[in-house]
Write an enzyme that holds these catalytic residues in place. Sequence first.
Site, PDB file in Angstrom:
ATOM      1  N   ASP A 147      37.627  59.994  41.973  1.00  0.00           N
ATOM      2  CA  ASP A 147      37.014  59.816  40.656  1.00  0.00           C
ATOM      3  C   ASP A 147      35.883  58.797  40.673  1.00  0.00           C
ATOM      4  OD1 ASP A 147      37.480  59.863  37.416  1.00  0.00           O
ATOM      5  OD2 ASP A 147      37.101  57.834  38.135  1.00  0.00           O
ATOM      6  N   VAL A 179      36.710  61.191  35.108  1.00  0.00           N
ATOM      7  CA  VAL A 179      36.359  62.452  35.780  1.00  0.00           C
ATOM      8  C   VAL A 179      37.625  63.194  36.191  1.00  0.00           C
ATOM      9  CG1 VAL A 179      35.125  63.514  37.701  1.00  0.00           C
ATOM     10  CG2 VAL A 179      34.152  61.516  36.551  1.00  0.00           C
ATOM     11  N   ASP A 180      38.596  62.476  36.723  1.00  0.00           N
ATOM     12  CA  ASP A 180      39.889  63.091  37.037  1.00  0.00           C
ATOM     13  C   ASP A 180      40.518  63.701  35.786  1.00  0.00           C
ATOM     14  OD1 ASP A 180      40.289  62.907  39.758  1.00  0.00           O
ATOM     15  OD2 ASP A 180      41.276  60.959  39.679  1.00  0.00           O
ATOM     16  N   LEU A 181      40.547  62.934  34.711  1.00  0.00           N
ATOM     17  CA  LEU A 181      41.203  63.405  33.494  1.00  0.00           C
ATOM     18  C   LEU A 181      40.510  64.625  32.924  1.00  0.00           C
ATOM     19  CD1 LEU A 181      41.925  59.949  31.827  1.00  0.00           C
ATOM     20  CD2 LEU A 181      43.585  61.473  32.891  1.00  0.00           C
ATOM     21  N   GLY A 184      41.217  67.640  34.946  1.00  0.00           N
ATOM     22  CA  GLY A 184      42.510  68.193  34.571  1.00  0.00           C
ATOM     23  C   GLY A 184      42.451  68.997  33.290  1.00  0.00           C
TER      24      GLY A 184
END
Length: 393
Positions: A147, A179-181, A184
Amino acid sequence: MLHTALRGVKVVDLSRILAGPWCTQNLADMGAEVIKVEHPERGDDTRGWGPPDLRSADGQASMSAYFMACNRGKQSVAIDFATEAGAARVRELAAGADVLVENYKAGGLRKYGLDYDSLARINPRLIYLSITGYGQSGPLAGKPGYDYVFQGMGGLMSYTGQPDGTPGAGPLRTGVAVVDLMTGMYATSAVLAALRQRDRTGRGMPLDICLLDVAVALNANQGANYLVSGVAPQRSGNAHPNCAPYEVFACADGHLILAIGNDGQFARFCGVAGHPEWAADARYATNSARLAHMDGLRPLIAQTLAAAPRKRWTDAFDAAGVPWGPIHTLDEVFAHPQVQHRGLVQTAVHPRLGELRLVRNPLLAGSPPEALGAAPPLLGEHTASVLPDSPTR
């Protein structure tokens, strides 16, 4: 109710860390059966990403808060799919699944017979979601990514932070792995769309979602600003690039966010501030004019708001319909009556750690807790079972 929308959908979760588990937690929260496959010795890396962590009364079991944040409502099975027996067990799970989610390097599961082509021959209805750093193709496809890297590489950090020449100037990342969230969340949407398409075609498909693509998309209006103007946005601290005044100001006893979204709101703000002449000034009368002249307007607003306590302003803003917001610490967030009314904290139960407080999925928030039924269990404790027929737990 959405908490049962995916009842009957079976998901095999081979993902770790945050982006993939955030997607599969969404699916679990909407009623899918999610089986999380973890390494028999290490488990998901984030099990050890503490403190803070929660420990059992006997001190023999623990779980990090980070891991809890993205693995609610799943079952866990410990399988080493680097062994043939373990890979066979995962293939067996995939044969009866609707969705498989993985976040290994592009092509990394092919040597175990766990890639899309191999599993689609066993289960043509399988929706196979791959989450990677750079995607399944291209010059960087085989490179791992995280991220933080994509907050920089995708442009977000280039315009986040205090501008040059001011205290604390420099690029700044967000306080959570945004960015990860968002990867997802995009992945969740892709899975739901693929399930809908499979209803029509009867066939599954591979899905290629990567952090770089999401990071670039996250630029949103800033990306559009650049594509229209040809000028790369610069760091502007707490100020908004397209609305003004839309930033943080200090009052006599604390800070508030002033969020003026149109000229009418600005005129009402000027009335509350005791300076109606600002709204009549050609330099400030329109949003575009204010953006061009904020260097002159900002100190006028700052001096005015700093002369009185925050509550004096916020009460008057509410009465006049001027948008504003507080800057809460998390203890203030969870104590807020609106947060409590929306039921944003839920209780789950772990077999050894007992009751846990977790943030409810906003897809389900707003429904009374009793309408959701019993809170889903958190992931069971991780053991070192490596048997091919290792039961879920």
